[in-house]
Write a protein that holds these residues in place. Structure first.
Motif, PDB file in Angstrom:
ATOM      1  N   GLY A 246       0.843  -1.184   0.000  1.00  0.00           N
ATOM      2  CA  GLY A 246       0.000   0.000   0.000  1.00  0.00           C
ATOM      3  C   GLY A 246       0.881   1.238   0.000  1.00  0.00           C
ATOM      4  N   THR A 247       0.490   2.257  -0.727  1.00  0.00           N
ATOM      5  CA  THR A 247       1.366   3.414  -0.915  1.00  0.00           C
ATOM      6  C   THR A 247       1.153   4.456   0.186  1.00  0.00           C
ATOM      7  OG1 THR A 247      -0.250   4.407  -2.408  1.00  0.00           O
ATOM      8  CG2 THR A 247       1.446   3.040  -3.387  1.00  0.00           C
ATOM      9  N   SER A 248       2.077   4.499   1.125  1.00  0.00           N
ATOM     10  CA  SER A 248       1.998   5.522   2.171  1.00  0.00           C
ATOM     11  C   SER A 248       2.717   6.770   1.660  1.00  0.00           C
ATOM     12  CB  SER A 248       2.639   5.012   3.468  1.00  0.00           C
ATOM     13  OG  SER A 248       3.970   4.595   3.247  1.00  0.00           O
ATOM     14  N   SER A 254      -2.760   5.102   3.576  1.00  0.00           N
ATOM     15  CA  SER A 254      -1.981   3.931   3.977  1.00  0.00           C
ATOM     16  C   SER A 254      -1.012   4.302   5.088  1.00  0.00           C
ATOM     17  CB  SER A 254      -1.198   3.365   2.786  1.00  0.00           C
ATOM     18  OG  SER A 254      -2.072   2.948   1.762  1.00  0.00           O
ATOM     19  N   SER A 255      -0.567   3.287   5.824  1.00  0.00           N
ATOM     20  CA  SER A 255       0.360   3.501   6.925  1.00  0.00           C
ATOM     21  C   SER A 255       1.380   2.382   6.950  1.00  0.00           C
ATOM     22  CB  SER A 255      -0.394   3.536   8.265  1.00  0.00           C
ATOM     23  OG  SER A 255       0.515   3.536   9.355  1.00  0.00           O
ATOM     24  N   GLU A 256       2.585   2.700   7.438  1.00  0.00           N
ATOM     25  CA  GLU A 256       3.611   1.671   7.622  1.00  0.00           C
ATOM     26  C   GLU A 256       3.339   0.812   8.856  1.00  0.00           C
ATOM     27  OE1 GLU A 256       7.844   3.069   6.398  1.00  0.00           O
ATOM     28  OE2 GLU A 256       6.755   4.895   6.942  1.00  0.00           O
ATOM     29  N   PHE A 257       2.229   1.069   9.530  1.00  0.00           N
ATOM     30  CA  PHE A 257       1.857   0.315  10.724  1.00  0.00           C
ATOM     31  C   PHE A 257       0.464  -0.266  10.536  1.00  0.00           C
ATOM     32  CE2 PHE A 257       4.811   3.640  11.784  1.00  0.00           C
ATOM     33  CZ  PHE A 257       5.779   2.981  12.547  1.00  0.00           C
ATOM     34  N   GLY A 258       0.227  -1.464  11.079  1.00  0.00           N
ATOM     35  CA  GLY A 258      -1.071  -2.102  10.938  1.00  0.00           C
ATOM     36  C   GLY A 258      -1.320  -2.574   9.514  1.00  0.00           C
ATOM     37  N   VAL A 259      -2.555  -2.976   9.257  1.00  0.00           N
ATOM     38  CA  VAL A 259      -2.968  -3.469   7.941  1.00  0.00           C
ATOM     39  C   VAL A 259      -3.666  -2.338   7.182  1.00  0.00           C
ATOM     40  CG1 VAL A 259      -4.488  -5.085   6.724  1.00  0.00           C
ATOM     41  CG2 VAL A 259      -3.266  -5.829   8.795  1.00  0.00           C
ATOM     42  N   THR A 260      -3.317  -2.157   5.924  1.00  0.00           N
ATOM     43  CA  THR A 260      -4.040  -1.228   5.068  1.00  0.00           C
ATOM     44  C   THR A 260      -4.915  -2.035   4.118  1.00  0.00           C
ATOM     45  OG1 THR A 260      -2.295   0.461   5.201  1.00  0.00           O
ATOM     46  CG2 THR A 260      -3.860   0.614   3.371  1.00  0.00           C
ATOM     47  N   THR A 317      -2.788  -4.863   2.386  1.00  0.00           N
ATOM     48  CA  THR A 317      -1.444  -4.390   2.087  1.00  0.00           C
ATOM     49  C   THR A 317      -0.673  -4.011   3.349  1.00  0.00           C
ATOM     50  OG1 THR A 317      -1.928  -2.005   1.919  1.00  0.00           O
ATOM     51  CG2 THR A 317      -2.452  -3.357   0.000  1.00  0.00           C
ATOM     52  N   PHE A 318       0.638  -3.978   3.180  1.00  0.00           N
ATOM     53  CA  PHE A 318       1.539  -3.371   4.154  1.00  0.00           C
ATOM     54  C   PHE A 318       1.910  -2.005   3.588  1.00  0.00           C
ATOM     55  CE2 PHE A 318       3.535  -6.350   1.282  1.00  0.00           C
ATOM     56  CZ  PHE A 318       4.544  -5.613   0.673  1.00  0.00           C
ATOM     57  N   GLY A 319       1.809  -0.961   4.393  1.00  0.00           N
ATOM     58  CA  GLY A 319       2.141   0.377   3.920  1.00  0.00           C
ATOM     59  C   GLY A 319       3.612   0.469   3.557  1.00  0.00           C
ATOM     60  N   ILE A 320       3.905   1.013   2.395  1.00  0.00           N
ATOM     61  CA  ILE A 320       5.287   1.090   1.928  1.00  0.00           C
ATOM     62  C   ILE A 320       5.592   2.523   1.492  1.00  0.00           C
ATOM     63  CG2 ILE A 320       4.802   0.517  -0.484  1.00  0.00           C
ATOM     64  CD1 ILE A 320       7.246  -1.334  -0.414  1.00  0.00           C
ATOM     65  N   ASP A 321       6.692   3.049   1.943  1.00  0.00           N
ATOM     66  CA  ASP A 321       7.110   4.388   1.550  1.00  0.00           C
ATOM     67  C   ASP A 321       8.029   4.280   0.339  1.00  0.00           C
ATOM     68  OD1 ASP A 321       7.177   7.338   2.472  1.00  0.00           O
ATOM     69  OD2 ASP A 321       9.288   6.876   2.112  1.00  0.00           O
ATOM     70  N   ALA A 322       7.835   5.168  -0.652  1.00  0.00           N
ATOM     71  CA  ALA A 322       8.657   5.203  -1.872  1.00  0.00           C
ATOM     72  C   ALA A 322       8.517   3.913  -2.671  1.00  0.00           C
ATOM     73  CB  ALA A 322      10.120   5.495  -1.549  1.00  0.00           C
ATOM     74  N   GLU A 327      12.465   1.444  -1.147  1.00  0.00           N
ATOM     75  CA  GLU A 327      11.260   1.208  -0.362  1.00  0.00           C
ATOM     76  C   GLU A 327      11.561   1.041   1.127  1.00  0.00           C
ATOM     77  OE1 GLU A 327       8.771  -1.028  -3.917  1.00  0.00           O
ATOM     78  OE2 GLU A 327       9.910  -2.226  -2.488  1.00  0.00           O
ATOM     79  N   ARG A 328      10.543   1.384   1.955  1.00  0.00           N
ATOM     80  CA  ARG A 328      10.655   1.178   3.397  1.00  0.00           C
ATOM     81  C   ARG A 328       9.310   0.728   3.941  1.00  0.00           C
ATOM     82  NH1 ARG A 328      11.595   5.834   7.918  1.00  0.00           N
ATOM     83  NH2 ARG A 328       9.325   5.985   7.627  1.00  0.00           N
ATOM     84  N   ILE A 329       9.358  -0.264   4.825  1.00  0.00           N
ATOM     85  CA  ILE A 329       8.172  -0.738   5.538  1.00  0.00           C
ATOM     86  C   ILE A 329       8.542  -0.882   7.007  1.00  0.00           C
ATOM     87  CG2 ILE A 329       7.208  -1.947   3.542  1.00  0.00           C
ATOM     88  CD1 ILE A 329       8.327  -4.541   4.650  1.00  0.00           C
TER      89      ILE A 329
END
Length: 369
Positions: A246-248, A254-260, A317-322, A327-329
């Protein structure tokens, strides 16, 4: 249904194994072997399609109504478009990603007979030579080249080395897990999803819980180029849950925490009833979650439906940055997602009527008026 203890050591260990196994779309045999070896170790039966998509099977008390949970194990990459007179290589992307994220990347050139290390660089890469021209050069794949770490000065040198148009380029993932729980790497999309699915399978097998219906974990090999879960499904599957990123980012929920939980993507809304079942499970078992909509995004679900499969689909999804870049999760999202997947595997069939390909109105659901 019950929450199962998740082995986070296994989750991170298998994630790293996946990340260190190159698998650009079209060059996925090695990662297929890795996943199959894991399934064999856990004594989970599986079958492969001709090209290598994996369909595993977890037996349930009923075989009349099957479900599938899918993650893809192919990634972005590149291919050699041309051999240059200066001994460097022109590239085209495999999958959709911007060349600016390729600049400076270490990579492996995979020829028919050997592997060669190298670096993707912009045409003008030396500040001491080009000064301000570096900042003024245009972006795009036509403006980068691959410098391989071999003694090559010209086109004949490349040909002698066995380099040819169409050779694959696998981009280094360079994963790092910090003390704060963040995971930085390329290709977390969707190696992290595959790790979550394997960790959920591990939790189910270790706990010995009985599943109400047959469940088929699927690992697809061409999602990044659009075909995804188009060929690995069969008519016995009535509902399918896709795991992806998921695109944070600004403008997203979306978030890098919890389920999106994705409500829709560029192909349209996901199945109303299956999506609400997933939300209900998160609420019932107090799994942190949020909802989002993705405007420039498609997944294995779209490929399955476009191939003509009459199956209910949802996306978690898992929130993912970039995304599709550096990428970062966060491990928190992977743990939450693994808990959700293991609960969903234990849940009853969404609708008993769905065990039929086609049938009467009786048993067909109704949305709120």
């Amino acid at each position: 249904m019950k929450l199962l203890p998740i082995d986070t050591d296994y989750l991170t260990d298998i994630l790293l194994k996946l990340l260190f196994t190159p698998s650009p779309s079209g060059y996925t045999d090695r990662v297929v072997h890795l996943v199959c070896e894991e399934l064999e170790r856990m004594k989970v039966p599986f079958q492969l399609t001709r090209r290598g998509a994996i369909r595993a099977s977890l037996a349930g008390e009923s075989s009349e109504h099957d479900r599938a949970i899918v993650a893809h194990i192919d990634t972005l990459g590149a291919m050699v478009k041309g051999l240059k007179d200066n001994g460097r290589l022109r590239l085209v992307p495999v999958g959709h990603w911007n060349s600016r994220f390729a600049e400076g990347a270490r990579c492996t050139l995979l020829t028919d007979s050997r592997q060669h290390r190298g670096t993707i660089l912009p045409m003008k890469a030396s500040g001491h030579t080009f000064a301000h021209e570096i900042d003024e050069q245009p972006g795009g794949w036509d403006n980068v080249e691959l410098r391989i770490d071999e003694v090559v000065h010209n086109l004949p040198d490349l040909l002698k080395l066995g380099v040819r148009v169409g050779d694959y380029v696998a981009i280094d993932t360079a994963p790092e897990i910090t003390d704060t729980g963040f995971i930085n790497s390329r290709h977390l999309d969707d190696k992290a999803g595959a790790a979550v699915l394997l960790a959920a399978i591990e939790a189910i097998m270790r706990s010995g819980v009985k599943l109400p219906i047959d469940c088929h974990p699927l690992f697809t090999i061409a999602e990044e180029i659009g075909s995804g879960a188009s060929s690995v499904l069969h008519q016995d599957v009535a509902e399918m849950l896709t795991i992806d990123n998921g695109t944070s980012a600004p403008g997203q929920n979306s978030s890098e925490f919890g389920v999106t939980i994705a409500m829709a993507d560029q192909t349209g809304p996901f199945d109303y009833h299956l999506t609400r079942r997933i939300i209900q499970l998160c609420q019932e078992f107090e799994i942190p979650h949020q909802r989002d909509i993705f405007r420039y995004y498609r997944s294995d679900s779209a490929a399955a439906l476009e191939a003509g499969n009459d199956v209910r689909t949802a996306l978690v999804t898992f929130g993912i940055d970039a995304s599709h870049g550096y990428e970062r999760i966060h491990l928190d999202a992977l743990e939450s997602l693994t808990q959700l997947i293991s609960i969903y595997m234990q849940s009853p069939a969404l609708f008993l009527r769905d065990r039929y390909d086609i049938g009467p109105l009786t048993g067909f659901p109704s949305q709120p008026a």
